[in-house]
Design an enzyme around this catalytic site. Structure first.
Site, PDB file in Angstrom:
ATOM      1  N   THR A 201     -71.431-100.346 -85.634  1.00  0.00           N
ATOM      2  CA  THR A 201     -69.999-100.085 -85.808  1.00  0.00           C
ATOM      3  C   THR A 201     -69.232-101.262 -86.385  1.00  0.00           C
ATOM      4  OG1 THR A 201     -69.571-100.799 -83.550  1.00  0.00           O
ATOM      5  CG2 THR A 201     -69.970 -98.463 -83.893  1.00  0.00           C
TER       6      THR A 201
ATOM      7  N   TYR B 284     -60.888 -92.701 -81.171  1.00  0.00           N
ATOM      8  CA  TYR B 284     -59.656 -91.967 -81.466  1.00  0.00           C
ATOM      9  C   TYR B 284     -59.412 -90.820 -80.489  1.00  0.00           C
ATOM     10  CZ  TYR B 284     -55.897 -89.611 -83.963  1.00  0.00           C
ATOM     11  OH  TYR B 284     -54.687 -89.054 -84.287  1.00  0.00           O
TER      12      TYR B 284
ATOM     13  N   TYR C  46     -73.109 -97.194 -76.035  1.00  0.00           N
ATOM     14  CA  TYR C  46     -72.395 -98.345 -76.598  1.00  0.00           C
ATOM     15  C   TYR C  46     -70.933 -98.237 -76.198  1.00  0.00           C
ATOM     16  CZ  TYR C  46     -70.697-101.592 -80.264  1.00  0.00           C
ATOM     17  OH  TYR C  46     -70.105-102.619 -80.945  1.00  0.00           O
TER      18      TYR C  46
ATOM     19  N   ARG D 251     -62.537-101.537 -79.691  1.00  0.00           N
ATOM     20  CA  ARG D 251     -62.563-100.827 -80.972  1.00  0.00           C
ATOM     21  C   ARG D 251     -62.236 -99.339 -80.832  1.00  0.00           C
ATOM     22  NH1 ARG D 251     -62.895-104.572 -85.231  1.00  0.00           N
ATOM     23  NH2 ARG D 251     -64.343-106.225 -84.635  1.00  0.00           N
TER      24      ARG D 251
ATOM     25  N   LYS E 292     -75.241-100.909 -74.447  1.00  0.00           N
ATOM     26  CA  LYS E 292     -74.688-102.111 -75.055  1.00  0.00           C
ATOM     27  C   LYS E 292     -73.258-102.212 -74.547  1.00  0.00           C
ATOM     28  CE  LYS E 292     -73.174-104.124 -79.453  1.00  0.00           C
ATOM     29  NZ  LYS E 292     -73.083-103.950 -80.931  1.00  0.00           N
TER      30      LYS E 292
ATOM     31  N   ILE F 268     -77.020-107.601 -78.440  1.00  0.00           N
ATOM     32  CA  ILE F 268     -76.956-106.952 -79.762  1.00  0.00           C
ATOM     33  C   ILE F 268     -75.781-107.603 -80.462  1.00  0.00           C
ATOM     34  CG2 ILE F 268     -76.654-104.778 -80.994  1.00  0.00           C
ATOM     35  CD1 ILE F 268     -77.967-103.362 -78.653  1.00  0.00           C
TER      36      ILE F 268
END
Length: 547
Positions: free
Chosen positions: A348, A411, A437, A442, A465, A507
């Site tokens: 991402t 979103y 994740y 974000r 993650k 990661i």
């Protein structure tokens, strides 16, 4: 008179045959552009007489004239008489493009050729057309390449384009047609002298030829001289590129050593090699001046319809928005050689938000194929649509990825129950191990530890993650997660701390620029060598801050 016409017919046939013989390839598909005008009618007649059985004709119906349908019917009838297959292509000419009618029609015509024809395309431009082209380009202030007019042979899209009549006069072509009783159509727009080329043909060149009878031949001959000069400039540019290039980019230090004219020549050559439009001379010169004088912290940029040239990190790059798969493969090799333990593709942080679905899938496939089992490949397959996430995960499995990394839907702001159902649906739909994740900075949505641990019980979900950077939450996961549930941080700043406490690895974003150091830092933290882990942490501190 009959003998003279027969002689002309034989001479023209022999000349075209001699032109084509060394240029045509065995069993190559041949296409002849057929407008219905005298020039194209004669060319197709000559090809038919030469017995080239693999010839087809293509007629482009522009729809600009009320007689356009009648012209198409004429071409159908003519091709039937010759026994030549005909393709008619209807096009829409964009008169609002700002290009002018002549240029817009030409663009539509050549686009039709590129779509329909394969192999070799033969066009009927003659010496008069060449003289007009040279004069028109000179009046536009063209450089050497433009003054060379039309080449007798060049590559166009997937075609080889040949002009067998380029050294034949208009008078010779019309005499051939009249002598053999050939009919042709007259496009009424050819008499419109408000169009630049028609003005040159009917007024300017007519007047010039009264004073200089050999004007047409002389201009065509000059085109040959200009073409020779352009070829020499291309050779110089190719040599210069070898001196300044590092792969597909140019080193700015080397570019600045070139004189301004030589730099402009190199830029033009590079743009043509890329198939990009060369800008007007003033724009190109200004860009070249900026390249030679810009301070190291300046980044000159030339934006063109096909892409842009820009300076970054001391190199001149050409970017057209397409995937640079060569550089991608080089990056994969770099990671393997630098000790990266596994590669995440279309995660991402960088690439996934900027590619479409087809490109997303292509990057996964290229990575799997190129890595070829040297290290595991983790494919980013997250999406804010559950269906799309499943489809991407299915593709990753078919491509041979080792794991899928699936991000919290962005979103949508899903509830914790919604997150549980989203990831459970993915794991149940595809037999590929899934890493969750969570990156609330974000995605806005934050997956709680309780939801993560609930999902840890779903078969196929093998780890997480966690990019929250929250040490308290990390400790809670370490204390409560199943022993076989993999815990990875996604926050480089807290990697030493979380790995020292019990996370299995990082990661990492910083690993894209310092993979070996990040690998060594994680290994040191995991093995309890806190002194070495801390040393590397502070060495990379600015990279963490700027990530």
């Amino acid at each position: 008179m009959v003998a003279s016409r027969n002689s002309l017919s034989t001479d023209l046939l022999t000349g075209v045959g001699a032109f084509l013989a060394p240029r045509l390839r065995p069993d190559e598909r041949l296409w002849a552009g057929l407008s219905g005008g005298c020039d194209s009618v004669v060319l197709l007649h000559l090809l038919s007489r030469l017995g080239l059985g693999n010839v087809s004709a293509i007629h482009v119906h522009h729809g600009l004239s009320p007689n356009a349908d009648a012209w198409a019917e004429f071409c159908i009838s003519y091709c039937k008489r010759l026994g030549v297959p005909l393709t008619i292509r209807h096009v829409a000419v964009d008169l609002a493009s700002g290009m002018g009618m002549e240029a817009a029609a030409r663009a539509a015509r050549y686009a039709a050729f590129a779509e329909c024809a394969t192999g070799c395309l033969l066009l009927a431009q003659h010496r008069g057309d060449q003289a007009e082209t040279v004069l028109l380009n000179l009046l536009r202030g063209t450089g050497v390449t433009g003054a060379a007019g039309m080449p007798v042979e060049r590559r166009f899209a997937q075609l080889r384009l040949l002009r067998p009549l380029l050294n034949v006069s208009r008078a010779e072509i019309e005499s051939y047609a009249s002598g053999l009783g050939l009919a042709w159509i007259n496009d009424e727009s050819n008499a419109d002298t408000t169009l630049a080329r028609n003005f040159l043909r009917h007024e300017a060149l007519t007047a010039i030829s009264q004073r200089f009878p050999a004007a047409e031949a002389s201009l065509a001959q000059a085109a040959g001289h200009f073409a020779e000069a352009a070829s020499l400039l291309d050779e110089l540019a190719a040599d210069d590129w070898q001196q300044v290039a590092e792969g597909d980019v140019a080193l700015m230090a080397a570019l600045r050593r070139l004189s301004l004219p030589r730099l402009k020549n190199l830029l033009r050559h590079r743009l043509r090699c890329l198939g990009w439009q060369v800008p007007v001379a003033s724009r190109l010169e200004e860009f070249a001046r900026q390249l030679r004088s810009a301070a190291p912290d300046r980044h000159p940029e030339l934006v063109l319809p096909d892409g842009k040239m820009r300076v970054a990190r001391g190199r001149l790059h050409c970017e057209d928005g397409s995937l640079d798969l060569n550089s991608f493969r080089n990056l994969l090799d770099f990671h393997v050689s630098e000790g990266t333990d596994a590669i995440v593709v279309v995660g991402t942080t960088g690439e996934s938000p900027t590619v479409n679905v087809e490109e997303h899938c292509e990057l996964i496939k290229v990575a799997v194929d190129h890595i070829a089992g040297r290290i595991p490949v983790i494919a980013g397959t997250g999406a804010n649509s559950t269906t799309e996430a499943i489809e991407l995960t299915e593709f990753a499995k078919k491509a041979g990825a080792d794991l899928a990394l699936s991000v919290v839907p962005y979103y949508n702001k899903p509830t914790q129950e919604g997150l549980y159902r989203h990831f459970k649906a993915i794991a149940e739909a595809v037999e590929l191990p899934v890493l969750l994740y969570n990156v609330p900075g974000r995605t806005v949505a934050d997956m709680s530890n309780d939801t993560i641990l609930r999902l840890a019980e779903v078969p196929g979900i093998v780890g997480v993650k966690d990019a929250t950077g929250n040490i308290d939450r990390a400790c809670d996961l370490i204390a409560r997660a199943p022993k076989d549930f993999a815990l990875y941080t996604g926050d480089d700043m807290t990697a030493v701390a979380t790995i020292s406490l019990g996370f299995h690895g990082d990661i990492s974003v910083t690993a894209n620029v310092a993979p070996r150091l990040m690998h060594e830092m994680c290994v040191a933290a995991a093995s309890g060598d806190i002194v070495r882990a801390r040393e590397i942490h502070f060495k990379l501190l600015m990279a963490f801050v700027c990530r």
